[in-house]
Design a protein around this motif. Sequence first.
Motif, PDB file in Angstrom:
ATOM      1  N   LEU A 117     -40.626 -45.607 -19.759  1.00 45.36           N
ATOM      2  CA  LEU A 117     -41.078 -44.257 -20.075  1.00 45.36           C
ATOM      3  C   LEU A 117     -40.619 -43.910 -21.486  1.00 45.36           C
ATOM      4  O   LEU A 117     -39.679 -44.503 -22.006  1.00 45.36           O
ATOM      5  CB  LEU A 117     -40.474 -43.269 -19.079  1.00 45.36           C
ATOM      6  CG  LEU A 117     -40.994 -43.415 -17.651  1.00 45.36           C
ATOM      7  CD1 LEU A 117     -40.221 -42.507 -16.707  1.00 45.36           C
ATOM      8  CD2 LEU A 117     -42.482 -43.099 -17.598  1.00 45.36           C
ATOM      9  N   LYS A 123     -41.658 -38.342 -28.465  1.00 47.92           N
ATOM     10  CA  LYS A 123     -42.983 -37.961 -28.934  1.00 47.92           C
ATOM     11  C   LYS A 123     -42.868 -36.806 -29.930  1.00 47.92           C
ATOM     12  O   LYS A 123     -43.512 -36.800 -30.985  1.00 47.92           O
ATOM     13  CB  LYS A 123     -43.836 -37.547 -27.738  1.00 47.92           C
ATOM     14  CG  LYS A 123     -45.305 -37.446 -28.067  1.00 47.92           C
ATOM     15  CD  LYS A 123     -46.174 -37.453 -26.827  1.00 47.92           C
ATOM     16  CE  LYS A 123     -47.638 -37.466 -27.236  1.00 47.92           C
ATOM     17  NZ  LYS A 123     -48.525 -37.646 -26.089  1.00 47.92           N
ATOM     18  N   PRO A 225     -45.712 -47.582 -27.559  1.00 48.63           N
ATOM     19  CA  PRO A 225     -46.663 -46.731 -26.826  1.00 48.63           C
ATOM     20  C   PRO A 225     -47.960 -46.666 -27.621  1.00 48.63           C
ATOM     21  O   PRO A 225     -47.959 -46.291 -28.796  1.00 48.63           O
ATOM     22  CB  PRO A 225     -45.975 -45.365 -26.800  1.00 48.63           C
ATOM     23  CG  PRO A 225     -44.534 -45.650 -27.052  1.00 48.63           C
ATOM     24  CD  PRO A 225     -44.484 -46.875 -27.915  1.00 48.63           C
ATOM     25  N   LEU A 235     -55.764 -40.722 -23.500  1.00 53.76           N
ATOM     26  CA  LEU A 235     -55.168 -41.368 -22.328  1.00 53.76           C
ATOM     27  C   LEU A 235     -55.622 -40.670 -21.056  1.00 53.76           C
ATOM     28  O   LEU A 235     -56.150 -39.562 -21.073  1.00 53.76           O
ATOM     29  CB  LEU A 235     -53.638 -41.306 -22.409  1.00 53.76           C
ATOM     30  CG  LEU A 235     -52.975 -41.946 -23.629  1.00 53.76           C
ATOM     31  CD1 LEU A 235     -51.472 -42.006 -23.432  1.00 53.76           C
ATOM     32  CD2 LEU A 235     -53.516 -43.342 -23.893  1.00 53.76           C
ATOM     33  N   GLY A 237     -53.450 -40.088 -17.767  1.00 53.03           N
ATOM     34  CA  GLY A 237     -52.105 -40.377 -17.274  1.00 53.03           C
ATOM     35  C   GLY A 237     -51.398 -41.224 -18.318  1.00 53.03           C
ATOM     36  O   GLY A 237     -51.338 -40.837 -19.484  1.00 53.03           O
ATOM     37  N   GLU A 238     -50.933 -42.397 -17.902  1.00 50.04           N
ATOM     38  CA  GLU A 238     -50.214 -43.258 -18.849  1.00 50.04           C
ATOM     39  C   GLU A 238     -51.042 -44.426 -19.350  1.00 50.04           C
ATOM     40  O   GLU A 238     -50.524 -45.321 -20.015  1.00 50.04           O
ATOM     41  CB  GLU A 238     -48.942 -43.789 -18.185  1.00 50.04           C
ATOM     42  CG  GLU A 238     -47.896 -42.704 -17.981  1.00 50.04           C
ATOM     43  CD  GLU A 238     -46.633 -43.247 -17.346  1.00 50.04           C
ATOM     44  OE1 GLU A 238     -46.637 -44.402 -16.899  1.00 50.04           O
ATOM     45  OE2 GLU A 238     -45.645 -42.512 -17.317  1.00 50.04           O
ATOM     46  N   CYS A 259     -53.201 -52.294 -20.063  1.00 50.53           N
ATOM     47  CA  CYS A 259     -53.105 -51.001 -20.750  1.00 50.53           C
ATOM     48  C   CYS A 259     -54.194 -50.025 -20.303  1.00 50.53           C
ATOM     49  O   CYS A 259     -54.126 -48.840 -20.609  1.00 50.53           O
ATOM     50  CB  CYS A 259     -53.104 -51.162 -22.270  1.00 50.53           C
ATOM     51  SG  CYS A 259     -54.603 -51.891 -22.949  1.00 50.53           S
TER      52      CYS A 259
END
Lengths: 293, 293
Positions: A117, A123, A225, A235, A237-238, A259
């Motif tokens: 994470l 960020k 990231p 994006l 979500g992730e 990804c």
Amino acid sequence: MAEKNFDIAVIGGGPAGLSAVLTGGIRNKKIGLFEHLDFSQKLQKAHLVDNYPGLPQITGKGMMQQFSAHALSHGAVLVKEKVVNVFPADDGFTLLTPSDTYEAKAVILATGVVSTLLFQGEKEFLGRGVSYCATCDGMFYKDKDVAVISYTAEGEQEAGYLGELCRQVYYLPQYQGNFTPERSNIKVMQTKPRVIQGDTQVDSLATDGETLKVNGVFILRESDPVENILPGLELEGEVIKVKRDMSTNIPGVFAAGDCTGRPWQIAKSTGEGLVAVLSAISYLEGKAKPTGK
Amino acid sequence: MAEKNFDIAVIGGGPAGLSAVLTGGIRNKKIGLFEHLDFSQKLQKAHLVDNYPGLPQITGKGMMQQFSAHALSHGAVLVKEKVVNVFPADDGFTLLTPSDTYEAKAVILATGVVSTLLFQGEKEFLGRGVSYCATCDGMFYKDKDVAVISYTAEGEQEAGYLGELCRQVYYLPQYQGNFTPERSNIKVMQTKPRVIQGDTQVDSLATDGETLKVNGVFILRESDPVENILPGLELEGEVIKVKRDMSTNIPGVFAAGDCTGRPWQIAKSTGEGLVAVLSAISYLEGKAKPTGK
């Protein structure tokens, strides 16, 4: 001179990236494969894979050897550098690595899962004290104090470089290893980083142990990231949001493999890599027409 | 007694279906693979395939042999019958073949591309004179006249059966072959069918030659138009509409491979087959929970 201009840049040499490289090469495109480690570390650790059709009971390592040999047999250029930034250029994209820049008309992101994470504050402070590349941003921290959070032994070299520039370097290895720096201003700390703090700029890094007063935090992961490599990438979500043709929200940018989301499986990745590169080729052909597509 | 109840029925034994069967078998599900021909005819004709990662420069035939041996090594049941109809049942779906019925809790459609266009009138008169299965519907045409349009030699047997029931059978082979019927009421006609005509029911079939007065038209393709096998299935143009998890608009029904659209490539198909079966397994697990979703 090494090739620096590609039709398609493929970022990441796991099954998705290699599948894209394979079909792109067969289709006579100039492909650059950016893979700074030794192909998919994750897959290489797999003991035995039995659900990739046609290769029963193969080791992850054996599979990666077959995939990479096959993919690179059609003329792609392997660039053993990490892409830290992708930005739009006149006729496509510019790719920045710690040591060089490259151009590509289209980009395929096949960067795998970043299971870590983000750190709290990462960020928020990106570009204001947080960086993913010592070579790129080190000079901004001349005579200042920095922390380096590294997930690979590659980070030791970057720390050495920062040691030459900065006053104090805290090196926080998040991998198994034994790093003894030559320079006395590099301090190795076996602790878990927690929160990157500051007002408008970073001023400290809280860890499980002490809080380090620093002006900069360098975070060196196996892959960064992806939304930070390529600002504006949408994006879900992730994972990277893709359409069925593996296009992203940015024209000319495609994505494939882990990804783009689960399942994290080889056949899914190779299938998506194939679709991504064919979509990228269609995109290039559309651009090549004077009246566009 | 042969197995007739499956967790998951996979319809079609090309790369997509075989990939689904492989991972489904490894995941210990009871899988039925319905493949009435000798696996993918289309792929078997491919001279040389070089863009499936890990199997460089392999013949289509060699690839199908490796895929089918690998996929069937994990306990799936191969049913060499053609599925002509799928309909909802109490706890899943009932699958109808010319000779039997089967049950499955979930279905994966991997039926490939039907490159033939539908005949004019085919959709309109389906169930009102147009049929895809002589064994199923032959009795409705007892003592009447029918035409059989067949794309495979399998149709010769069906024509023979219809010859026992019907007054006159016109057999229109759309393949290379040499069929000499034993019965005098079966007439082989080397002509291209064009339009299926009638008012509320079929009354004739127009061809490049004469127009045949018939009450029924049997159309026997390698695979039937999938929306006709499974009424209510949502299409997008000529392909099955799927989400990224390969689910269709019908809960419990998934699709993979060429039937979901281009590119028609092996890696795309195996990837989708894998995703489809994992999604089907999640669906079954959701149903199994008492509070289920």
